[in-house]
Enzyme design. Structure first.
Site, PDB file in Angstrom:
ATOM      1  N   ALA A 196       1.281  35.645  37.699  1.00 30.12           N
ATOM      2  CA  ALA A 196       1.850  36.589  36.741  1.00 30.12           C
ATOM      3  C   ALA A 196       3.233  36.067  36.373  1.00 30.12           C
ATOM      4  O   ALA A 196       3.857  35.337  37.156  1.00 30.12           O
ATOM      5  CB  ALA A 196       1.961  37.960  37.381  1.00 30.12           C
TER       6      ALA A 196
ATOM      7  N   GLY B  49      -1.564  35.792  40.370  1.00 28.41           N
ATOM      8  CA  GLY B  49      -2.463  36.347  39.352  1.00 28.41           C
ATOM      9  C   GLY B  49      -3.465  35.338  38.820  1.00 28.41           C
ATOM     10  O   GLY B  49      -4.542  35.709  38.338  1.00 28.41           O
TER      11      GLY B  49
ATOM     12  N   GLU C 265      -6.141  35.324  41.325  1.00 29.12           N
ATOM     13  CA  GLU C 265      -6.801  36.632  41.200  1.00 29.12           C
ATOM     14  C   GLU C 265      -7.724  36.657  39.980  1.00 29.12           C
ATOM     15  O   GLU C 265      -8.812  37.226  40.026  1.00 29.12           O
ATOM     16  CB  GLU C 265      -5.745  37.747  41.133  1.00 29.12           C
ATOM     17  CG  GLU C 265      -5.055  37.950  42.480  1.00 29.12           C
ATOM     18  CD  GLU C 265      -3.866  38.876  42.402  1.00 29.12           C
ATOM     19  OE1 GLU C 265      -2.932  38.592  41.625  1.00 29.12           O
ATOM     20  OE2 GLU C 265      -3.850  39.896  43.117  1.00 29.12           O
TER      21      GLU C 265
ATOM     22  N   GLU D 180       2.580  35.738  46.762  1.00 24.62           N
ATOM     23  CA  GLU D 180       3.396  36.920  46.420  1.00 24.62           C
ATOM     24  C   GLU D 180       4.379  37.336  47.505  1.00 24.62           C
ATOM     25  O   GLU D 180       5.490  37.765  47.203  1.00 24.62           O
ATOM     26  CB  GLU D 180       2.481  38.116  46.077  1.00 24.62           C
ATOM     27  CG  GLU D 180       1.848  38.044  44.702  1.00 24.62           C
ATOM     28  CD  GLU D 180       0.560  37.227  44.663  1.00 24.62           C
ATOM     29  OE1 GLU D 180       0.251  36.525  45.644  1.00 24.62           O
ATOM     30  OE2 GLU D 180      -0.135  37.311  43.631  1.00 24.62           O
TER      31      GLU D 180
HETATM   32  N1  COA Z   1       6.085  33.012  36.154  1.00 32.34           N
HETATM   33  C1  COA Z   1       6.967  32.612  35.226  1.00 32.34           C
HETATM   34  N2  COA Z   1       7.235  31.327  34.970  1.00 32.34           N
HETATM   35  C2  COA Z   1       6.582  30.404  35.682  1.00 32.34           C
HETATM   36  C3  COA Z   1       5.636  30.747  36.673  1.00 32.34           C
HETATM   37  C4  COA Z   1       5.400  32.123  36.892  1.00 32.34           C
HETATM   38  N3  COA Z   1       4.517  32.547  37.780  1.00 32.34           N
HETATM   39  N4  COA Z   1       5.156  29.622  37.227  1.00 32.34           N
HETATM   40  C5  COA Z   1       5.777  28.594  36.605  1.00 32.34           C
HETATM   41  N5  COA Z   1       6.633  29.066  35.672  1.00 32.34           N
HETATM   42  C6  COA Z   1       7.501  28.289  34.777  1.00 32.34           C
HETATM   43  C7  COA Z   1       8.719  27.774  35.465  1.00 32.34           C
HETATM   44  O1  COA Z   1       9.720  28.759  35.522  1.00 32.34           O
HETATM   45  C8  COA Z   1       9.085  26.617  34.562  1.00 32.34           C
HETATM   46  O2  COA Z   1       9.708  27.129  33.413  1.00 32.34           O
HETATM   47  P1  COA Z   1      11.062  26.416  32.811  1.00 32.34           P
HETATM   48  O3  COA Z   1      10.651  25.014  32.520  1.00 32.34           O
HETATM   49  O4  COA Z   1      11.369  27.231  31.595  1.00 32.34           O
HETATM   50  O5  COA Z   1      12.070  26.511  33.906  1.00 32.34           O
HETATM   51  C9  COA Z   1       7.738  26.061  34.143  1.00 32.34           C
HETATM   52  O6  COA Z   1       6.811  27.139  34.345  1.00 32.34           O
HETATM   53  C10 COA Z   1       7.276  24.872  34.944  1.00 32.34           C
HETATM   54  O7  COA Z   1       7.282  25.222  36.316  1.00 32.34           O
HETATM   55  P2  COA Z   1       8.074  24.384  37.436  1.00 32.34           P
HETATM   56  O8  COA Z   1       8.369  25.300  38.563  1.00 32.34           O
HETATM   57  O9  COA Z   1       9.203  23.642  36.837  1.00 32.34           O
HETATM   58  O10 COA Z   1       6.928  23.334  37.850  1.00 32.34           O
HETATM   59  P3  COA Z   1       6.765  22.594  39.251  1.00 32.34           P
HETATM   60  O11 COA Z   1       5.726  21.565  39.055  1.00 32.34           O
HETATM   61  O12 COA Z   1       8.093  22.172  39.789  1.00 32.34           O
HETATM   62  O13 COA Z   1       6.208  23.723  40.262  1.00 32.34           O
HETATM   63  C11 COA Z   1       4.779  25.554  40.910  1.00 32.34           C
HETATM   64  C12 COA Z   1       4.923  24.258  40.084  1.00 32.34           C
HETATM   65  C13 COA Z   1       3.441  26.185  40.530  1.00 32.34           C
HETATM   66  C14 COA Z   1       4.780  25.198  42.410  1.00 32.34           C
HETATM   67  C15 COA Z   1       5.955  26.517  40.607  1.00 32.34           C
HETATM   68  O14 COA Z   1       6.058  26.653  39.195  1.00 32.34           O
HETATM   69  C16 COA Z   1       5.808  27.887  41.194  1.00 32.34           C
HETATM   70  O15 COA Z   1       5.996  28.064  42.386  1.00 32.34           O
HETATM   71  N6  COA Z   1       5.479  28.908  40.345  1.00 32.34           N
HETATM   72  C17 COA Z   1       5.408  30.278  40.761  1.00 32.34           C
HETATM   73  C18 COA Z   1       4.133  30.544  41.528  1.00 32.34           C
HETATM   74  C19 COA Z   1       4.072  31.970  41.991  1.00 32.34           C
HETATM   75  O16 COA Z   1       4.839  32.417  42.825  1.00 32.34           O
HETATM   76  N7  COA Z   1       3.102  32.722  41.438  1.00 32.34           N
HETATM   77  C20 COA Z   1       2.862  34.073  41.823  1.00 32.34           C
HETATM   78  C21 COA Z   1       3.537  35.019  40.901  1.00 32.34           C
HETATM   79  S1  COA Z   1       3.265  36.700  41.403  1.00 32.34           S
END
Ligand code: COA
Length: 260
Positions: free
Chosen positions: A66, A112, A115, A135
């Site tokens: 999400a 999400g 999910e 989460e």
């Molecule tokens: N919500 C909002 N933005 C998200 C996102 C999320 N769940 N997951 C990734 N993004 C965005 C990042 O903020 C980034 O945006 P920016 O370039 O404007 O800063 C872009 O997507 C790329 O992500 P980034 O984190 O730079 O890529 P990465 O390869 O370094 O890491 C992940 C990949 C998936 C490990 C990391 O993005 C992450 O941990 N995301 C969140 C996962 C999460 O907690 N999901 C559950 C949400 S309830």
């Protein structure tokens, strides 16, 4: 409706819905959830849609969760409403969709995203996929059905471990956990899912719709799934597909199901 966050393409009955926010790793913001709801609502009544394949844009992510930026300042009431609305409009809607929904998990499926993949009827993954429910690392719990569907698929102990550690598993571990049915290379993923869709489409789609209801009844509180099965089984006998399927078998020919 014109979509901004998803791509929708019907290829001979196989509707591919691609979540298309690659710069945000296809994170599910409110607008994307609404567009998915509209796309699925249209697909439900569109006779030209037989099977749905759900995937993510780009090579990195199915859906990375999400959109965290949208709910970071929510109150408890707003959080509850977010979860309830999302479950009703998308996650339960997909799980109970009367046509087969296959998730083609092409990269990160987190929060999400996992999910959503779990709400689909089954999942295939590319070998670079990574899955998890992170989460609790954000101080919240999965709110789009994850605490219910993950234990159904992988068992309680594994689900508890995945949720508590907030860790990710790779595609092969997901296969071992029965979280996905198949793992293939990223290049092969969509062809593989389409091939499965093609096999499904050779069968009676009205019978498949009954089977979805009966299988799902097993996971509904207070519902006797065996009774649902009896009712759905009986209902099938009144369909044109049943007449065609049985008569084709008895006449040693291939069935050509009218889908009614
Ligand atoms: N919500 C909002 N933005 C998200 C996102 C999320 N769940 N997951 C990734 N993004 C965005 C990042 O903020 C980034 O945006 P920016 O370039 O404007 O800063 C872009 O997507 C790329 O992500 P980034 O984190 O730079 O890529 P990465 O390869 O370094 O890491 C992940 C990949 C998936 C490990 C990391 O993005 C992450 O941990 N995301 C969140 C996962 C999460 O907690 N999901 C559950 C949400 S309830």
């Amino acid at each position: 409706m014109n979509f901004e966050n998803i791509l929708v393409e019907n290829n001979e009955g196989i509707l591919q819905i691609t979540i298309d926010r690659p710069s945000k790793l296809n994170a599910l913001n409110k607008a994307t959830i609404e567009e998915l709801h509209v796309a699925f609502t249209e697909a439900k009544v569109n006779q030209d849609v037989k099977v749905v394949i759900l995937t993510g844009s780009g090579e990195k992510a199915f859906v990375a969760g999400a959109d965290i930026s949208e709910f970071s300042d929510f109150s408890p009431e707003e959080g509850k409403a977010l979860s309830a609305k999302g479950q009703a409009n998308l996650f339960d809607f997909v799980a109970n969709f009367p046509k087969p929904v296959i998730a083609a998990v092409n990269g990160f499926a987190l929060g999400g995203g996992l999910e959503l993949a779990m709400a689909a009827h089954f999942r295939v993954a590319s070998d670079n996929a990574k899955m998890g429910l992170p989460e609790v690392s954000l101080g919240v719990i999965p709110g789009y059905g994850g605490t219910q569907r993950l234990p159904q698929l992988v068992g309680k102990g594994r689900a508890m471990e995945m949720i508590m550690t907030a860790g990710m598993i790779d595609a092969n571990q997901a296969l071992q956990y029965n979280l996905v049915n198949h793992v293939v290379s990223q290049e092969e993923l969509l062809d593989f899912a389409e091939n499965l869709a093609g096999k499904i489409m050779r069968n009676s789609l009205v019978a498949i719709s009954s089977a979805i209801k009966a299988v799902n009844a097993n996971f509904e509180t207070g519902v006797n799934g065996f009774e649902t099965e009896i009712n759905e089984f009986g209902w099938c006998f009144g369909t044109e597909d049943f007449k065609e399927g049985t008569s084709a078998f008895l006449n040693k020919r291939k069935a050509n199901f009218p889908g009614e």
